[in-house]
Design a protein around this motif. Structure first.
Motif, PDB file in Angstrom:
ATOM      1  N   GLU A   1       0.834  -1.199   0.000  1.00 15.92           N
ATOM      2  CA  GLU A   1       0.000   0.000   0.000  1.00 15.92           C
ATOM      3  C   GLU A   1       0.871   1.253   0.000  1.00 15.92           C
ATOM      4  N   SER A   2       1.899   1.231   0.825  1.00 13.74           N
ATOM      5  CA  SER A   2       2.781   2.398   0.903  1.00 13.74           C
ATOM      6  C   SER A   2       3.494   2.620  -0.421  1.00 13.74           C
ATOM      7  N   TYR A   3       3.897   1.504  -1.040  1.00 10.52           N
ATOM      8  CA  TYR A   3       4.591   1.675  -2.314  1.00 10.52           C
ATOM      9  C   TYR A   3       3.636   2.241  -3.363  1.00 10.52           C
ATOM     10  N   GLN A   4       2.390   1.735  -3.332  1.00 11.34           N
ATOM     11  CA  GLN A   4       1.389   2.239  -4.272  1.00 11.34           C
ATOM     12  C   GLN A   4       1.139   3.730  -4.020  1.00 11.34           C
ATOM     13  N   ALA A   5       1.042   4.065  -2.730  1.00  9.31           N
ATOM     14  CA  ALA A   5       0.817   5.474  -2.383  1.00  9.31           C
ATOM     15  C   ALA A   5       1.992   6.320  -2.857  1.00  9.31           C
ATOM     16  N   TYR A   6       3.173   5.771  -2.692  1.00 10.69           N
ATOM     17  CA  TYR A   6       4.375   6.486  -3.147  1.00 10.69           C
ATOM     18  C   TYR A   6       4.335   6.688  -4.653  1.00 10.69           C
TER      19      TYR A   6
END
Lengths: 472, 463
Positions: A373-378
């Motif tokens: 999720e964090s990578y996607q958000a990034y």
């Protein structure tokens, strides 16, 4: 107490045994700090951790902070100050000391018991002396020490995570504060454009070229711009104060300045196809959960091993009488496992172990999900910022240039030009927000490789919903 | 005259791309070869070498369509097609027209001529041609749906009739005409008298042009066809000043100017330095007893006017539509009036945000002609064109009548600027201005002795 005769050699043997088992565990909190330093350095890039051993800051710390605050506060300087100076972190570091003390405590032998009794029977006076030791805890000592050491390691991990969270929070607060400051500057420009429009409309009305309605319309832009300006100022103050709190500053120290603008968004986003695998190796919560499970397994083993002997007590007695020769012996007390065969305790331990296994699985699954999720958000934050940078802002600029040409040709008037200027500034401001969101996402992505990202980190001040919520 | 048969090959990407409906060569066999014009210049009059003789007209920034005689019938070939019209140097419009130009070529015939006109449709949609003002069989009047089927894209239709009465006419589509006329489809038609006509004089120079209007967004090329009245490009034959050629005459030439109006508003056409008479209308020549002198004649929508005068006075005389906005090029219609507005300080403030900003309109719009500032592409300034004494500060429907003593007959080229004889030009007065005699009660300060006071009615004024 039974009276038994035993060879004194036995006593000696037991003594040696006890000393061997007990080993020589010493207090070593500094090494815990070094562990934490090492674990957190990958994210913080700093070795600024230290114990605040006194109420006041040591002069070397004070000087370093003053030195860093003298310049416009750079991102990593902010992190350094926070690690040196955040009182919450200092408090947290003492958990290391507490855990270390507990570790040492756990490796100490149980105190032996000593009993003495005096009995008279007629003229006979009998002295009973007994030394007894809980055999169970003695046998369990290596295991309990391992458990305590594990606990110590866990605390180190938690503290490391706290350090990294603080560094991340500080970075996010720094990005937000710089962005808010930049936003404030833009809102001043918008205000200026609206002010020029209002003033122009006023003058036009004064010479009779504008009606009250037209003038009021231009004035209303100014009024609204003034409102936005107030909000921008509030945001600037709030974000500055949040940074101040994280840096643990007060008094004169809070008058530091920040750089004028955020760093540029990188030309290309980080491509990390194996980020999940990396995170599995580096996530401290995953490691902690795994070790917790191992510890419970050890506990379970311990439980099985001491199923009977932990109700076993070994004692030696030395009874002397004024009429009889000295009686020596030992005694063993055993609880009869008549009612409690430790079955319930064992079942409890097993359940706890199974529970921990499930929790570990949960932590691992959540960690993977959070990382994704964090990578996607990034990625999204990068895409948004890059889209602003490469498409929207250049287009706005183009529109403004074309509008300037239209103004030159008297196709549009000065008010349209000013409205366009306001629009352009707002667009650049939105780009700035996107930029700030990107850096927040980047910081959270850095952190999520080591631990869960909680909503407290995602203290989004932004209007664009680009900041990742992380895992929570 | 440029006539290039291969014009279609080189007419520019736009023409080629839009003319999707190709017409096969076979279907064109036996037709007069269409003559195509690519130059926007005023072409010399086309002297008739076949058919009945006549004195040809000159189409302002235009040309006359050649014909062929076929068993006594004058055959013309009009090709309706997308074109690029240079409205002024540096300003090109993507229009629809005929034979490479918009407006299309002028058709000149003689009273009593049998005329056969082939109309090939290379537009992306159907069309038709209405012969505005002609007496002809009903089936030749060109109202699609009413008199004939519309000419489908790619097809060629034939119109055939006798040019019965002499006079000034126009042609334009009568199928989707709102779009097609907004796109520039129109042309002039002159029927010369066969014999000496009591109400039609022989003239030395005979000029003709159409009034047309477009709405071309600054920076774009294609007119906005939905515009109803708020046009921004006002043109003579789809040219704007300074892109329009002057009308030239030798001193004491008798000059006729024919004007047709296919815009959506009337145009008071005004000539400086001379009086003229309106000698013809849509209905034909005006009887001599009904003519009266004018310096301006209003050409209403859909009308034609012929004016005639003797070019008696030497000089460069303005000739223009008297609606002052019609002598402007594209400009904003909602630009606030900045006249008299003090810009001090505000300018600095605006400049800090918009560095290229310059004050305009504070003292009037003439700034516009003085400052040469960058404009959107394919746009000419709203007032432009220099004369010998500075900017003429006009555009649009403006040109000049140039009368010269030595202009050779049949020479229509621009003779350059008029050299005014010594002492015949307005000049700056540098002497003292005599104080006018005033009443004694009049204030010498220029202020009235008694201020006019506006009294507003109140409930208690007791009237």
């Amino acid at each position: 107490m039974n009276k038994t005769n035993t060879a004194p050699a036995r006593l000696g043997f037991i003594g040696v045994l006890l000393l061997t088992v007990a080993g020589c565990a010493g207090l070593a909190p500094q090494s815990s700090l070094e562990q934490v330093q090492q674990q957190s350095a990958e994210l913080t890039g700093q070795d600024a951790l230290h114990w605040a051993t006194e109420q006041d800051q040591p002069p070397v710390v004070r000087e370093r902070i003053a030195e860093l605050l003298a310049e416009p506060l750079a991102l990593e300087s902010a992190v350094e100050i926070a690690l040196m100076n955040n009182p919450g972190l200092q408090a947290r570091l003492f958990d290391l000391g507490i855990a270390d003390a507990q570790r040492v405590q756990a490796s100490r032998l149980p105190n032996p018991g000593f009993s003495i009794g005096r009995m008279t029977r007629g003229s006979e006076v009998e002295w009973e002396r007994g030394l007894h030791l809980n055999l169970g805890s003695l046998i369990a000592l290596p295991l309990t020490r391992r458990i305590a050491e594990g606990q110590n390691a866990q605390v180190q991990r938690e503290v490391s995570l706290s350090v990294m969270r603080l560094a991340t929070d500080t970075r996010i607060a720094w990005y937000r504060a710089v962005a808010a400051q930049q936003s404030l500057a833009y809102s001043e420009q918008v205000l200026q454009a609206a002010d020029a429009g209002a003033e122009m409309a006023h003058r036009m009305a004064a010479v009779g070229n504008y009606s009250a309605l037209q003038q009021a319309r231009e004035q209303s832009f100014y009024a609204e711009a003034a409102l936005s300006h107030l909000q921008a100022r509030q945001e600037q103050v709030a974000s500055h104060e949040r940074l101040v709190r994280l840096l643990g500053l007060w008094g004169e120290q809070t008058n530091f300045t920040l750089p004028e603008r955020l760093p540029d968004v990188p030309a290309e986003p980080l491509d990390q196809p194996d980020i999940e695998q990396q995170a599995m190796a580096s996530r401290l919560d995953v490691q902690a959960a795994q070790q917790g499970a191992e510890r419970l397994a050890t506990n379970l083993k311990l439980g099985k091993a001491t199923r009977f002997i932990n109700v076993l007590e070994l004692g030696i007695s030395n009874n002397s009488s004024n009429e009889e020769p000295v009686q020596r012996g030992y005694e063993i007390t055993v609880e009869l496992p008549l009612f409690d065969w430790s079955g319930a305790r064992m079942a409890g331990n097993e359940a706890r172990y199974m529970q921990q296994l499930q929790r570990t699985a949960e932590v691992a699954i959540n960690a993977r999900s959070q990382v994704r999720e964090s990578y996607q958000a990034y990625r999204t934050a990068w895409d948004v910022a890059a889209h602003y940078r490469d498409e929207i802002v250049p287009l706005r600029k183009r529109i403004s240039e074309e509008n300037m040409l239209l103004y030159n040709g008297m196709f549009i008037g000065v008010f349209e030009l000013l409205a366009d200027a306001r629009e352009q500034i707002s667009t650049v401001n939105r780009y700035l927000q996107a930029q700030s969101d990107f850096w927040v996402a980047q910081s959270e992505l850095d952190l999520v490789r080591f631990g869960p990202v909680t909503p407290s980190e995602a203290n989004s001040a932004s209007t664009t919903p680009a900041s990742p919520a992380g895992g929570h | 005259m440029v006539s290039r048969r291969d014009f279609f090959m080189g007419a520019g990407a736009i023409t080629a791309a839009v003319a999707a409906s190709s017409v096969s060569r076979v279907s064109l066999a036996g037709l007069p070869e269409p003559v195509i014009q690519s130059s926007p210049e005023t072409m010399a009059p086309l002297e008739p070498n076949t058919g009945r003789p006549y004195k040809p007209v000159v189409t302002l920034n235009g040309w006359t369509l050649p014909w062929r005689m076929n068993n006594g019938v004058k055959e013309f070939h009009l090709v309706a097609e997308p074109v690029v019209r240079e409205m002024a140097p540096g300003f090109n419009a993507h229009l629809w027209g005929y034979n490479g130009q918009s407006p299309g070529p002028t058709i000149e015939v003689v009273e009593g001529d049998r005329v056969r006109i082939f109309v090939t449709n290379k537009l992306p949609e159907h069309t038709s041609i209405h012969w505005h003002g002609q007496r002809l069989p009903n089936g030749m009047d060109g109202v699609a749906g009413l008199n004939q089927r519309a000419i489908p894209a790619g097809k060629t239709y034939v119109y055939e009739f006798e040019a019965k009465r002499p006079g000034t006419f126009m042609y334009h589509p009568h199928a989707d005409e709102m779009v097609q006329m907004a796109m520039g489809m129109m042309g002039f038609w002159v029927t010369h008298p066969r014999d000496a006509h009591p109400n039609i004089d022989e003239v030395d120079r005979d000029y003709c042009f159409l009034l047309n209007a477009y709405d071309v967004e600054p920076g774009s090329y294609t007119p906005k066809i939905m515009e109803m009245l708020d046009f921004n490009i006002w043109t003579f034959n789809s040219r704007v000043f300074p892109g329009i050629d002057p009308l030239v005459a030798r001193k004491d030439d008798k000059v006729r100017i024919r004007v047709g109006n296919l815009t959506m508003t009337n145009h008071p056409i005004h000539l400086h330095g001379h009086e003229f008479e309106v000698t013809g209308t849509d209905g034909g020549p005006v009887p001599r007893g009904a003519r009266w002198p004018e310096v301006t004649t209003d050409v209403a929508v859909g009308q034609m006017r012929q004016i005639e005068f003797i070019a008696s006075d030497l000089g460069d005389w303005a000739f223009h539509c008297h609606k002052s906005h019609h002598t402007m090029n594209a400009m904003g219609h909602d630009v606030p009036t900045m006249l008299g507005v003090d810009h001090r300080k505000v300018v600095t403030q605006i400049n800090s945000l918009i560095p290229d900003y310059m004050v305009m309109g504070e003292r009037g719009m003439a700034d516009m002609a003085e400052m040469q500032m960058p404009l959107p592409e394919n746009t000419i300034p709203m007032m432009t064109g220099d004369g010998p004494f500075g900017s003429v500060e006009m555009g649009g429907m403006f040109t000049m009548l140039k009368v010269r003593a030595d202009q050779p007959a049949g020479d229509y080229s621009d003779p350059g600027w008029y050299q005014q004889p010594e002492g015949t030009q307005a000049f700056e007065w540098t002497g003292p201005l005599a104080e006018p005699a005033r009443f004694k009660s009049e204030s010498t300060t220029g202020k009235p002795a008694v201020e006019v006071q506006v009294r507003k009615p109140t409930g208690h004024s007791g009237h």
